[in-house]
Design a protein around this motif. Sequence first.
Motif, PDB file in Angstrom:
ATOM      1  N   LEU A  20     -15.502  10.464  81.334  1.00 11.73           N
ATOM      2  CA  LEU A  20     -15.875  11.577  82.207  1.00 11.73           C
ATOM      3  C   LEU A  20     -15.075  11.553  83.506  1.00 11.73           C
ATOM      4  N   LYS A  21     -14.830  10.364  84.011  1.00  6.13           N
ATOM      5  CA  LYS A  21     -14.133  10.239  85.279  1.00  6.13           C
ATOM      6  C   LYS A  21     -12.648  10.552  85.144  1.00  6.13           C
ATOM      7  N   ARG A  22     -12.016  10.058  84.106  1.00 10.09           N
ATOM      8  CA  ARG A  22     -10.564  10.207  83.966  1.00 10.09           C
ATOM      9  C   ARG A  22     -10.149  11.541  83.350  1.00 10.09           C
ATOM     10  N   ARG A  23     -10.816  11.967  82.321  1.00 12.61           N
ATOM     11  CA  ARG A  23     -10.383  13.190  81.627  1.00 12.61           C
ATOM     12  C   ARG A  23     -10.989  14.462  82.209  1.00 12.61           C
ATOM     13  N   HIS A  24     -12.221  14.351  82.718  1.00  8.25           N
ATOM     14  CA  HIS A  24     -12.909  15.552  83.181  1.00  8.25           C
ATOM     15  C   HIS A  24     -13.038  15.628  84.697  1.00  8.25           C
ATOM     16  N   GLY A  25     -12.708  14.565  85.391  1.00  7.48           N
ATOM     17  CA  GLY A  25     -12.725  14.588  86.848  1.00  7.48           C
ATOM     18  C   GLY A  25     -14.103  14.505  87.473  1.00  7.48           C
ATOM     19  N   VAL A  26     -15.091  14.002  86.751  1.00  6.96           N
ATOM     20  CA  VAL A  26     -16.433  13.848  87.308  1.00  6.96           C
ATOM     21  C   VAL A  26     -16.406  12.675  88.279  1.00  6.96           C
ATOM     22  N   ARG A  27     -16.909  12.905  89.490  1.00  8.17           N
ATOM     23  CA  ARG A  27     -16.902  11.853  90.502  1.00  8.17           C
ATOM     24  C   ARG A  27     -18.128  10.959  90.336  1.00  8.17           C
ATOM     25  N   LEU A  28     -17.937   9.875  89.629  1.00 14.98           N
ATOM     26  CA  LEU A  28     -19.006   8.901  89.426  1.00 14.98           C
ATOM     27  C   LEU A  28     -18.766   7.735  90.364  1.00 14.98           C
ATOM     28  N   GLY A  29     -19.758   7.390  91.129  1.00 13.79           N
ATOM     29  CA  GLY A  29     -19.636   6.282  92.057  1.00 13.79           C
ATOM     30  C   GLY A  29     -20.174   4.994  91.463  1.00 13.79           C
ATOM     31  N   TRP A  30     -20.451   4.069  92.347  1.00 11.41           N
ATOM     32  CA  TRP A  30     -20.934   2.760  91.911  1.00 11.41           C
ATOM     33  C   TRP A  30     -22.344   2.841  91.334  1.00 11.41           C
ATOM     34  N   LEU A  31     -23.085   3.907  91.606  1.00  8.94           N
ATOM     35  CA  LEU A  31     -24.444   4.034  91.071  1.00  8.94           C
ATOM     36  C   LEU A  31     -24.460   4.292  89.567  1.00  8.94           C
ATOM     37  N   TYR A  32     -23.307   4.619  89.003  1.00  8.33           N
ATOM     38  CA  TYR A  32     -23.272   4.833  87.559  1.00  8.33           C
ATOM     39  C   TYR A  32     -23.492   3.526  86.800  1.00  8.33           C
ATOM     40  N   HIS A  33     -23.010   2.421  87.335  1.00 11.49           N
ATOM     41  CA  HIS A  33     -23.181   1.137  86.644  1.00 11.49           C
ATOM     42  C   HIS A  33     -24.650   0.702  86.566  1.00 11.49           C
ATOM     43  N   PRO A  34     -25.440   0.791  87.653  1.00 12.53           N
ATOM     44  CA  PRO A  34     -26.879   0.504  87.476  1.00 12.53           C
ATOM     45  C   PRO A  34     -27.562   1.476  86.521  1.00 12.53           C
ATOM     46  N   PHE A  35     -27.110   2.744  86.513  1.00 12.34           N
ATOM     47  CA  PHE A  35     -27.674   3.708  85.562  1.00 12.34           C
ATOM     48  C   PHE A  35     -27.365   3.302  84.125  1.00 12.34           C
ATOM     49  N   ALA A  36     -26.121   2.899  83.875  1.00  2.89           N
ATOM     50  CA  ALA A  36     -25.730   2.471  82.531  1.00  2.89           C
ATOM     51  C   ALA A  36     -26.489   1.222  82.113  1.00  2.89           C
ATOM     52  N   LEU A  37     -26.628   0.285  83.026  1.00  3.59           N
ATOM     53  CA  LEU A  37     -27.374  -0.933  82.729  1.00  3.59           C
ATOM     54  C   LEU A  37     -28.857  -0.640  82.503  1.00  3.59           C
ATOM     55  N   GLY A  38     -29.407   0.256  83.295  1.00  2.00           N
ATOM     56  CA  GLY A  38     -30.809   0.641  83.111  1.00  2.00           C
ATOM     57  C   GLY A  38     -31.046   1.301  81.771  1.00  2.00           C
ATOM     58  N   CYS A  39     -30.139   2.183  81.359  1.00  2.00           N
ATOM     59  CA  CYS A  39     -30.249   2.817  80.035  1.00  2.00           C
ATOM     60  C   CYS A  39     -30.127   1.785  78.930  1.00  2.00           C
ATOM     61  N   ALA A  40     -29.177   0.857  79.105  1.00  2.00           N
ATOM     62  CA  ALA A  40     -28.953  -0.161  78.072  1.00  2.00           C
ATOM     63  C   ALA A  40     -30.127  -1.109  77.951  1.00  2.00           C
ATOM     64  N   LEU A  41     -30.878  -1.311  79.018  1.00  2.00           N
ATOM     65  CA  LEU A  41     -32.047  -2.193  78.961  1.00  2.00           C
ATOM     66  C   LEU A  41     -33.320  -1.448  78.557  1.00  2.00           C
ATOM     67  N   TYR A  42     -33.510  -0.252  79.101  1.00  2.00           N
ATOM     68  CA  TYR A  42     -34.782   0.443  78.915  1.00  2.00           C
ATOM     69  C   TYR A  42     -34.950   1.000  77.501  1.00  2.00           C
ATOM     70  N   PHE A  43     -33.956   1.715  76.984  1.00  2.68           N
ATOM     71  CA  PHE A  43     -34.146   2.395  75.704  1.00  2.68           C
ATOM     72  C   PHE A  43     -34.374   1.448  74.527  1.00  2.68           C
ATOM     73  N   PRO A  44     -33.642   0.336  74.405  1.00  3.38           N
ATOM     74  CA  PRO A  44     -33.984  -0.585  73.319  1.00  3.38           C
ATOM     75  C   PRO A  44     -35.371  -1.217  73.485  1.00  3.38           C
ATOM     76  N   ALA A  45     -35.732  -1.539  74.733  1.00  6.81           N
ATOM     77  CA  ALA A  45     -37.062  -2.118  74.961  1.00  6.81           C
ATOM     78  C   ALA A  45     -38.154  -1.113  74.610  1.00  6.81           C
ATOM     79  N   TRP A  46     -37.937   0.148  74.920  1.00  2.45           N
ATOM     80  CA  TRP A  46     -38.916   1.175  74.605  1.00  2.45           C
ATOM     81  C   TRP A  46     -38.990   1.421  73.101  1.00  2.45           C
ATOM     82  N   LEU A  47     -37.823   1.505  72.440  1.00  6.67           N
ATOM     83  CA  LEU A  47     -37.815   1.747  71.000  1.00  6.67           C
ATOM     84  C   LEU A  47     -38.421   0.591  70.201  1.00  6.67           C
TER      85      LEU A  47
END
Length: 123
Positions: free
Chosen positions: A35-62
């Motif tokens: 998204l950042k390189r091809r589409h130019g979406v400005r993602l900051g450092w908060l994207y990494h905690p979001f990615a980590l939160g998704c990676a932890l929460y969804f498997p635990a919930w499922l």
Amino acid sequence: MIDGFKDLPEWLRILFFALSVPGLYCLMVLLGRRLKRRHGVRLGWLYHPFALGCALYFPAWLLGLDWPFVAHLGEATAILAAVFLIALVDRYVWELYFKQKLNIDVPKFLTEIVRLAILLLIV
């Protein structure tokens, strides 16, 4: 939670959780890079905690892991998802659609109101 995972023993669900988290985090980081390189979406450092939160929460919930922090992790991930959604709206709606396609400068007040509405809706 998916009903098929209720029958699995606890150690197997924890093993599935431990194996899925790194893969999901890598997939989320690759999505962010694309998204950042091809589409130019400005993602900051908060994207990494979001990615980590998704990676932890969804498997635990499922998998139905009833750990005390899973609910708090889901709430924090939802707030970080709002920040991610704001970055997507800024790029695709305000910059690509209005500025480039329609050649209209959107007032900053309108963009700030939409950002606030997204945050308040998520919270």
